[in-house]
Design a protein around this motif. Structure first.
Motif, mmCIF file in Angstrom:
data_model
loop_
_atom_site.group_PDB
_atom_site.id
_atom_site.type_symbol
_atom_site.label_atom_id
_atom_site.label_comp_id
_atom_site.label_asym_id
_atom_site.label_seq_id
_atom_site.Cartn_x
_atom_site.Cartn_y
_atom_site.Cartn_z
ATOM 1 N N LEU A 1 -2.491 -2.965 7.055
ATOM 2 C CA LEU A 1 -1.278 -2.848 6.259
ATOM 3 C C LEU A 1 -1.478 -3.256 4.807
ATOM 4 C CD1 LEU A 1 1.464 -4.108 8.743
ATOM 5 C CD2 LEU A 1 1.101 -1.790 7.924
ATOM 6 N N LEU A 2 -2.141 -4.397 4.591
ATOM 7 C CA LEU A 2 -2.302 -4.908 3.237
ATOM 8 C C LEU A 2 -3.506 -4.285 2.545
ATOM 9 C CD1 LEU A 2 -0.899 -6.871 1.341
ATOM 10 C CD2 LEU A 2 -2.345 -8.708 2.220
ATOM 11 N N GLY B 1 0.539 -14.330 -4.334
ATOM 12 C CA GLY B 1 1.057 -14.283 -5.697
ATOM 13 C C GLY B 1 0.432 -13.162 -6.510
ATOM 14 N N LEU B 2 -0.867 -12.966 -6.335
ATOM 15 C CA LEU B 2 -1.538 -11.881 -7.047
ATOM 16 C C LEU B 2 -1.065 -10.514 -6.550
ATOM 17 C CD1 LEU B 2 -5.191 -13.295 -7.167
ATOM 18 C CD2 LEU B 2 -3.580 -13.079 -9.081
ATOM 19 N N ILE C 1 10.272 -8.233 -1.700
ATOM 20 C CA ILE C 1 11.061 -9.189 -0.918
ATOM 21 C C ILE C 1 10.223 -9.744 0.234
ATOM 22 C CG2 ILE C 1 13.067 -9.434 0.606
ATOM 23 C CD1 ILE C 1 14.437 -7.277 -1.111
ATOM 24 N N GLY C 2 9.414 -8.885 0.839
ATOM 25 C CA GLY C 2 8.640 -9.306 2.006
ATOM 26 C C GLY C 2 7.478 -10.231 1.682
ATOM 27 N N ILE C 3 6.860 -10.073 0.505
ATOM 28 C CA ILE C 3 5.683 -10.878 0.172
ATOM 29 C C ILE C 3 5.993 -12.373 0.126
ATOM 30 C CG2 ILE C 3 4.003 -11.398 -1.654
ATOM 31 C CD1 ILE C 3 3.998 -8.392 -2.318
ATOM 32 N N ALA D 1 8.039 -8.706 8.931
ATOM 33 C CA ALA D 1 7.444 -7.519 9.558
ATOM 34 C C ALA D 1 8.318 -6.290 9.351
ATOM 35 C CB ALA D 1 7.221 -7.780 11.049
ATOM 36 N N HIS D 2 9.615 -6.423 9.559
ATOM 37 C CA HIS D 2 10.492 -5.257 9.455
ATOM 38 C C HIS D 2 10.633 -4.768 8.020
ATOM 39 C CE1 HIS D 2 11.870 -6.387 13.575
ATOM 40 N NE2 HIS D 2 12.014 -5.064 13.670
ATOM 41 N N VAL D 3 10.748 -5.691 7.076
ATOM 42 C CA VAL D 3 10.883 -5.284 5.676
ATOM 43 C C VAL D 3 9.636 -4.545 5.206
ATOM 44 C CG1 VAL D 3 10.985 -6.172 3.311
ATOM 45 C CG2 VAL D 3 12.602 -6.988 5.012
ATOM 46 N N ASN D 4 8.471 -5.039 5.610
ATOM 47 C CA ASN D 4 7.229 -4.389 5.179
ATOM 48 C C ASN D 4 6.994 -3.065 5.896
ATOM 49 O OD1 ASN D 4 6.812 -6.531 3.477
ATOM 50 N ND2 ASN D 4 5.291 -7.534 4.748
#
Length: 413
Positions: free
Chosen positions: A60-61, A122-123, A163-165, A187-190
């Motif tokens: 995902l990331l 943050g990055l 928002i999810g981070i 999980a849901h927001v991402n």
């Protein structure tokens, strides 16, 4: 209605097709490299603590987020018909910061140092915020365009990830009774925001282009109706899991499914004009089916769980169809179509690359989806191991020719 086509011709101001092709040769390495790392983690997972978390974030990331940032910028320029920037330095800097952050987050999961992960998050946040600013600037500078709704999907998706981070970063350092709710929210927001909204917006123009047919007349209207429906669904799911109102969360999932179906109707009309007959088209089709399955499993999980902790414990049942069935297959399908086109070199080379990435596609697709169907059922451990190996083999059947295509394009004049 003719879709926006990803062609060999470079946009005005890009320095010609060689400049664009060089850029895509460089950045295509990023999602493919994370896929290779995902294969490595799968092979050594018995001796790797937290391998499930690591594998999920690699996909995902690492893979999805890089692909989304790269290709949403590409499609934004295409649908707005705006000239490409004279320099790629800004995009390169955003991707550099993004991947420094991704490496930090992944490293924190391996070495158990939460503050490395917080710094990495943050990055990532900074890179995605810069991407959002870039999208807004492009939209404001562009003349009115027919497919502006695609960029609106990207804006909403990017806002969801921003928002999810912070929620994910907070979970790295805090472990209290609120953690299950935060995990479900993160999980849901991402998944429904960052990934699903991006896919729905992109498929408006990508799907008929993949099929090499005309876009259905209702596609634009469906996308404009689907976006607020999906945003309302995402909002309801987020509030529902945070407050633990399962009925509200399930209602949000139903709205998300409605948005998917709104998009699927004109996509089906296009498919009736030109039957899918390639790996990209069938992989994307299978991914859409698994998305609906994942939403159904998610709804059942939330309704049947006694509390947020129970729902978080059972969420793994949602992740398999969502991550592998939907995210994995839509990424591979899209990359199999986009890479040959973006690397340039003329129609003959595009056809050669496409044929290489399409090789044995019926076997690969059937093996992947049959293995997935078995994996999501309650089966003995040895059956799950076998199906996992089949999924890994299907991934390697994509990665090997994709790597060959990329290396060959670097040697072309």
């Amino acid at each position: 209605m003719k879709p926006t086509v990803v062609s060999d011709a470079a946009p005005a101001g890009s320095g010609g097709p060689v400049g664009r092709a060089t850029w895509h040769r460089r950045v295509a390495v990023l999602p493919l490299a994370y896929l290779v790392m995902l294969v490595a983690v799968t092979l050594v997972h018995p001796v790797l603590p937290g391998w499930r978390w690591l594998g999920m974030h690699l996909l995902l990331l690492g893979v999805a987020t890089n692909a989304i940032v790269i290709w949403s910028a590409h499609f934004t320029s295409a649908v707005l018909r705006s000239p490409a920037p004279a320099s790629r330095h800004g995009e390169g800097l955003r991707l550099t910061v993004l991947n420094l952050g991704v490496v930090g987050v992944l490293a924190s999961g391996v070495v158990g140092r939460p503050w490395i992960g917080v710094t990495g998050a943050g990055l990532v946040f900074a890179a995605i915020a810069a991407h959002l600013v870039w999208l807004v600037a492009r939209l404001r500078a562009a003349l009115p365009a027919r497919f502006t709704v695609t960029v609106h999907h990207y804006l909403a998706a990017t806002g969801a990830l921003l928002i999810g981070i912070p929620v994910g970063a907070w979970m790295l350092v805090v472990d209290d009774d609120s953690r299950p709710r935060l995990l479900l929210f993160h999980a849901h927001v991402n998944l429904l925001g960052w990934v699903t909204l991006t896919v729905l917006g992109t498929l408006l123009t990508l799907w008929p282009t993949v099929l090499r047919t005309r876009m259905a007349d209702s596609a634009g209207t469906a996308a404009r109706r689907g976006l607020p429906t999906a945003i309302a669904g995402l909002t309801a799911v987020g509030i529902g899991v945070l407050a633990w109102w399962p009925a509200l969360a399930v209602g949000g999932l139903a709205l998300t499914a409605t948005a998917v179906l709104l998009t699927a109707v004109p996509a089906g009309q296009a498919a009736r004009q030109k039957t899918p007959a390639s790996f990209p088209s069938w992989s994307i089709t299978a991914a859409a089916g698994w998305l609906l399955v994942a939403l159904g499993v998610d709804a059942w999980t939330l309704l049947s769980a006694p509390d947020p902790a129970g729902a978080a414990d059972r969420f793994g049942a949602v992740l398999v169809p969502f991550l592998i069935g939907f995210v994995g297959q839509v990424l591979l399908g899209a990359l199999a179509y986009l890479l040959p086109m973006a690397l340039g070199g003329g129609p003959a080379r595009v056809r050669e690359r496409t044929a290489r990435l399409d090789r044995h596609w019926p076997q690969r697709l059937a093996m992947t989806n049959a293995a997935l169907a078995v994996f999501v059922l309650p089966t003995p451990p040895y059956v799950r191991i076998t199906t996992s190996l089949l999924l890994l083999a299907a991934l390697l059947q994509f990665l090997v020719p994709a790597g060959h295509v990329l290396l060959a394009s670097r040697r072309q004049p």
